[in-house]
Design a protein around this motif. Structure first.
Motif, PDB file in Angstrom:
ATOM      1  N   LEU A  68      -1.982  -1.315   7.094  1.00  0.00           N
ATOM      2  CA  LEU A  68      -2.503  -0.661   5.899  1.00  0.00           C
ATOM      3  C   LEU A  68      -2.131  -1.538   4.706  1.00  0.00           C
ATOM      4  O   LEU A  68      -0.975  -1.952   4.587  1.00  0.00           O
ATOM      5  CB  LEU A  68      -1.874   0.719   5.717  1.00  0.00           C
ATOM      6  CG  LEU A  68      -1.961   1.698   6.881  1.00  0.00           C
ATOM      7  CD1 LEU A  68      -1.229   2.994   6.536  1.00  0.00           C
ATOM      8  CD2 LEU A  68      -3.402   1.973   7.240  1.00  0.00           C
ATOM      9  N   ILE A  77      -3.900   6.176   1.464  1.00  0.00           N
ATOM     10  CA  ILE A  77      -4.090   4.814   1.962  1.00  0.00           C
ATOM     11  C   ILE A  77      -5.015   4.096   0.985  1.00  0.00           C
ATOM     12  O   ILE A  77      -6.064   4.624   0.609  1.00  0.00           O
ATOM     13  CB  ILE A  77      -4.727   4.811   3.367  1.00  0.00           C
ATOM     14  CG1 ILE A  77      -3.776   5.426   4.383  1.00  0.00           C
ATOM     15  CG2 ILE A  77      -5.130   3.393   3.780  1.00  0.00           C
ATOM     16  CD1 ILE A  77      -4.399   5.613   5.755  1.00  0.00           C
ATOM     17  N   GLU A  79      -7.088   0.590   0.624  1.00  0.00           N
ATOM     18  CA  GLU A  79      -7.579  -0.633   1.256  1.00  0.00           C
ATOM     19  C   GLU A  79      -8.165  -1.504   0.162  1.00  0.00           C
ATOM     20  O   GLU A  79      -9.125  -1.117  -0.520  1.00  0.00           O
ATOM     21  CB  GLU A  79      -8.629  -0.301   2.317  1.00  0.00           C
ATOM     22  CG  GLU A  79      -9.153  -1.490   3.071  1.00  0.00           C
ATOM     23  CD  GLU A  79      -8.097  -2.201   3.924  1.00  0.00           C
ATOM     24  OE1 GLU A  79      -8.322  -3.391   4.222  1.00  0.00           O
ATOM     25  OE2 GLU A  79      -7.075  -1.597   4.293  1.00  0.00           O
ATOM     26  N   ILE A  94     -11.486   1.869   6.883  1.00  0.00           N
ATOM     27  CA  ILE A  94     -10.478   2.735   6.277  1.00  0.00           C
ATOM     28  C   ILE A  94     -10.491   4.128   6.916  1.00  0.00           C
ATOM     29  O   ILE A  94      -9.443   4.743   7.089  1.00  0.00           O
ATOM     30  CB  ILE A  94     -10.595   2.799   4.734  1.00  0.00           C
ATOM     31  CG1 ILE A  94      -9.345   3.488   4.155  1.00  0.00           C
ATOM     32  CG2 ILE A  94     -11.870   3.438   4.301  1.00  0.00           C
ATOM     33  CD1 ILE A  94      -9.209   3.365   2.654  1.00  0.00           C
ATOM     34  N   TYR A  97      -8.420   3.768   9.950  1.00  0.00           N
ATOM     35  CA  TYR A  97      -7.003   3.729   9.566  1.00  0.00           C
ATOM     36  C   TYR A  97      -6.495   5.131   9.245  1.00  0.00           C
ATOM     37  O   TYR A  97      -5.371   5.491   9.599  1.00  0.00           O
ATOM     38  CB  TYR A  97      -6.800   2.835   8.343  1.00  0.00           C
ATOM     39  CG  TYR A  97      -6.993   1.359   8.571  1.00  0.00           C
ATOM     40  CD1 TYR A  97      -7.231   0.835   9.838  1.00  0.00           C
ATOM     41  CD2 TYR A  97      -6.940   0.475   7.510  1.00  0.00           C
ATOM     42  CE1 TYR A  97      -7.402  -0.524  10.028  1.00  0.00           C
ATOM     43  CE2 TYR A  97      -7.104  -0.892   7.693  1.00  0.00           C
ATOM     44  CZ  TYR A  97      -7.341  -1.382   8.952  1.00  0.00           C
ATOM     45  OH  TYR A  97      -7.500  -2.728   9.138  1.00  0.00           O
ATOM     46  N   MET A  98      -7.303   5.928   8.573  1.00  0.00           N
ATOM     47  CA  MET A  98      -6.907   7.288   8.227  1.00  0.00           C
ATOM     48  C   MET A  98      -6.725   8.131   9.491  1.00  0.00           C
ATOM     49  O   MET A  98      -5.733   8.852   9.620  1.00  0.00           O
ATOM     50  CB  MET A  98      -7.939   7.910   7.280  1.00  0.00           C
ATOM     51  CG  MET A  98      -7.950   7.258   5.901  1.00  0.00           C
ATOM     52  SD  MET A  98      -9.421   7.616   4.913  1.00  0.00           S
ATOM     53  CE  MET A  98      -9.242   9.382   4.670  1.00  0.00           C
ATOM     54  N   GLY A 106      -8.008   8.434   1.378  1.00  0.00           N
ATOM     55  CA  GLY A 106      -8.095   6.986   1.307  1.00  0.00           C
ATOM     56  C   GLY A 106      -8.905   6.528   0.112  1.00  0.00           C
ATOM     57  O   GLY A 106      -9.827   7.218  -0.330  1.00  0.00           O
TER      58      GLY A 106
END
Length: 125
Positions: A68, A77, A79, A94, A97-98, A106
């Motif tokens: 991250l 988060i 990005e 993203i 990633y979440m 995010g």
């Protein structure tokens, strides 16, 4: 969305605008990431940079497969990008990633846009 998370989102966007106004487009992602982290820390937010994000597949844990860019106050988060234009692939990145991290908020920030608002995406799971 709770008030604390909304405050963090507002602070990140405001900090991003300040960094973008000062530096403009054309730098590498790492420069924007570093300056954004600095600005957020100056605002007394907790910032973790390059947070390892493992992938777990059928019991196999792949450490350090992804990172991250920024995790702010353990709830958002961020990005950071410096690309010509954001694409669906960047949003998918993203969102993944979440999901993998369990964080619901995010921000995708493309500092290579003429105006930061043109390169800003807020995502919620």
């Amino acid at each position: 969305m709770d008030d604390a998370a909304e405050r963090v989102i507002r602070e990140v966007v405001d900090a991003g605008l300040k960094v973008h106004r000062a530096l403009g487009p054309g730098l590498l992602e790492a420069a924007y990431e570093h300056c954004l982290a600095y600005e957020l820390e100056a605002r007394r937010l907790t910032v973790e940079r390059q947070v390892p994000l493992p992938i777990v597949y059928e019991g196999l844990r792949l450490e350090g497969a992804y990172r991250l860019d920024l995790l702010v106050d353990r709830c958002v988060i961020v990005e950071v990008k410096a690309v010509e234009a954001l694409s669906r692939l960047h949003e998918a990145q993203i969102l993944t990633y979440m999901r993998l991290s369990g964080h619901r908020l995010g921000l995708l920030m493309n500092f290579n846009a003429e105006l930061l608002k043109q390169g800003l995406r807020r995502l919620v799971l």
